[in-house]
Design a protein around this motif. Sequence first.
Motif, short mmCIF file in Angstrom:
data_model
loop_
_atom_site.label_atom_id
_atom_site.label_comp_id
_atom_site.label_asym_id
_atom_site.label_seq_id
_atom_site.Cartn_x
_atom_site.Cartn_y
_atom_site.Cartn_z
N TRP A 48 -3.05 38.07 -33.81
CA TRP A 48 -2.39 39.37 -33.83
C TRP A 48 -3.43 40.49 -33.82
O TRP A 48 -4.42 40.46 -34.56
CB TRP A 48 -1.52 39.51 -35.08
CG TRP A 48 -0.34 38.58 -35.10
CD1 TRP A 48 0.03 37.69 -34.14
CD2 TRP A 48 0.60 38.45 -36.16
NE1 TRP A 48 1.15 37.01 -34.52
CE2 TRP A 48 1.53 37.46 -35.76
CE3 TRP A 48 0.77 39.07 -37.40
CZ2 TRP A 48 2.60 37.07 -36.57
CZ3 TRP A 48 1.83 38.70 -38.21
CH2 TRP A 48 2.74 37.71 -37.78
N ASP A 58 0.50 45.07 -28.75
CA ASP A 58 0.70 44.28 -27.55
C ASP A 58 2.02 43.52 -27.62
O ASP A 58 2.44 43.08 -28.70
CB ASP A 58 -0.45 43.28 -27.40
CG ASP A 58 -0.24 42.32 -26.26
OD1 ASP A 58 -0.23 42.78 -25.11
OD2 ASP A 58 -0.05 41.11 -26.53
N GLU A 59 2.67 43.31 -26.46
CA GLU A 59 3.94 42.58 -26.41
C GLU A 59 3.95 41.47 -25.36
O GLU A 59 5.00 40.87 -25.11
CB GLU A 59 5.11 43.54 -26.14
CG GLU A 59 5.33 44.57 -27.23
CD GLU A 59 6.56 45.43 -26.98
OE1 GLU A 59 7.59 44.87 -26.54
OE2 GLU A 59 6.50 46.65 -27.22
N GLY A 61 1.04 39.08 -25.13
CA GLY A 61 0.22 37.97 -25.58
C GLY A 61 -0.79 37.51 -24.55
O GLY A 61 -1.47 38.31 -23.89
N SER A 135 10.54 33.57 -24.43
CA SER A 135 9.82 34.82 -24.65
C SER A 135 9.20 34.84 -26.04
O SER A 135 9.41 33.93 -26.86
CB SER A 135 10.75 36.02 -24.48
OG SER A 135 11.47 36.26 -25.69
N LEU A 136 8.49 35.89 -26.33
CA LEU A 136 7.79 36.01 -27.61
C LEU A 136 8.72 36.46 -28.73
O LEU A 136 8.26 36.73 -29.85
CB LEU A 136 6.60 36.97 -27.47
CG LEU A 136 5.63 36.63 -26.34
CD1 LEU A 136 4.40 37.52 -26.40
CD2 LEU A 136 5.25 35.16 -26.33
N LYS A 137 10.01 36.53 -28.45
CA LYS A 137 10.99 36.80 -29.52
C LYS A 137 12.04 35.69 -29.60
O LYS A 137 13.09 35.87 -30.18
CB LYS A 137 11.64 38.17 -29.33
CG LYS A 137 12.50 38.33 -28.09
CD LYS A 137 13.04 39.75 -27.96
CE LYS A 137 13.84 40.18 -29.15
NZ LYS A 137 14.33 41.57 -29.04
N TYR A 147 7.76 37.08 -35.76
CA TYR A 147 7.46 36.73 -34.39
C TYR A 147 6.08 37.29 -34.04
O TYR A 147 5.39 37.87 -34.88
CB TYR A 147 8.52 37.30 -33.45
CG TYR A 147 9.92 36.78 -33.70
CD1 TYR A 147 10.47 35.79 -32.89
CD2 TYR A 147 10.71 37.29 -34.73
CE1 TYR A 147 11.77 35.31 -33.10
CE2 TYR A 147 11.99 36.82 -34.96
CZ TYR A 147 12.51 35.83 -34.15
OH TYR A 147 13.78 35.36 -34.37
N TYR A 148 5.70 37.15 -32.77
CA TYR A 148 4.38 37.59 -32.33
C TYR A 148 4.06 39.03 -32.74
O TYR A 148 4.90 39.92 -32.63
CB TYR A 148 4.28 37.45 -30.80
CG TYR A 148 3.00 38.02 -30.22
CD1 TYR A 148 1.77 37.46 -30.54
CD2 TYR A 148 3.03 39.11 -29.36
CE1 TYR A 148 0.60 37.97 -30.01
CE2 TYR A 148 1.86 39.63 -28.82
CZ TYR A 148 0.64 39.06 -29.15
OH TYR A 148 -0.52 39.59 -28.63
N ASN A 149 2.86 39.19 -33.21
CA ASN A 149 2.31 40.50 -33.58
C ASN A 149 3.07 41.17 -34.73
O ASN A 149 3.10 42.39 -34.84
CB ASN A 149 2.22 41.44 -32.37
CG ASN A 149 0.83 42.04 -32.21
OD1 ASN A 149 -0.04 41.85 -33.05
ND2 ASN A 149 0.63 42.78 -31.13
N ASN A 162 8.92 42.69 -27.65
CA ASN A 162 8.50 41.34 -27.27
C ASN A 162 9.40 40.70 -26.22
O ASN A 162 9.30 39.49 -25.98
CB ASN A 162 8.39 40.40 -28.48
CG ASN A 162 7.21 40.70 -29.38
OD1 ASN A 162 6.40 41.58 -29.09
ND2 ASN A 162 7.09 39.98 -30.48
N GLY A 302 1.03 34.48 -28.92
CA GLY A 302 1.78 35.13 -27.85
C GLY A 302 1.68 34.39 -26.53
O GLY A 302 1.60 35.01 -25.46
#
Length: 349
Positions: A48, A58-59, A61, A135-137, A147-149, A162, A302
Amino acid sequence: MSSTLKTAQNRLSAMASNFTGGAISTEHQFPAFDDLPRVETEPQGCLWGFFDKDGKKDEVGTINLLTPSTVLSASREITTGESVQLDWPLNNVEFPGFSRKPFEQTKVDLLPVLNFKAMDDEVYINTQSGSQWDSLKHFAHQATGKYYNGLTHDQATRTDTNGIHNWCERGGIVGRGVLVDWLRWYESNKGEAPSPVQRNEITVEDLEETLKWQGTSTRPGDILIIRSGYVRWHNNASATVRKSGTQDNNTAIGLQGSEKSVRWLYDHHFAAVVGDTVAFEAWPPKFDDGWCLHEWLLVQWGTPIGEMWDLEKLSEKCKEKGKYTFFLTSAPLHIKGGIGSPPGAIAIL
């Protein structure tokens, strides 16, 4: 941005500027796994903040690794111009698992409405019920709910953060694909492969042996693609067997979830990972041991996960040519805040 994440970002930037080994490009140079700065609440190895820019989280990754220079280099993989679509037909999974609805299509005759002969169609898809990108969500760290970040589950339900649209607005997913044809290696060297609808684990050692057998090497920014046999099984199974192995049974072959797998994946710095099986990793994961690959790939780094891609024709082409690398393009559905999508993926050889 929290002070913890800001501190982590600053430390990562400083380390990246001084780090001389394992460079992907002048834009992305990674510290070793154990040298990554700790992020509060997350395990060692969290990225992250690494791709944050100009104070903005960032969204996308590791899709950031698909720079113009990386894509240009990948285009040199095209030698014959032959192409292979890697999506299953949307209606292919007759009996989706995890209580997901199956594909539906309605063909619409426009003659009674518009007074000329024409057709439309309307479709329903659950984006997790066939060939897909996560996806990242899509999947959170189960212990922290993030979730990511650092996106919380509550934020994920209320925002588009995300979402897959970020990949689309960046230009889709385009790069160098690497097929690790584990199934062909296994059957050529060990005999009958393990059942793809039982929780059988593919190890890092297996991947290394397959790459060596193929004469293939990977490089940072590649899109890793593993063939395990799930799609072949589904293509050849009867309706009764398919239902038993999918809707009635949520277990499947995949990459082993372990510290060794996590460190191997990190050290190779893939832009995305893909499999022909239900969840890329052996499913269900062992959440309690801390090595669930969904949590590492999607959440900590990500890294998009592709699942249930049809690799059968690609496998034959790669065998025929003796070459397992190719130019890969993927155009996910451009949906704001999208959580999953058919990949719209094409390998060009």
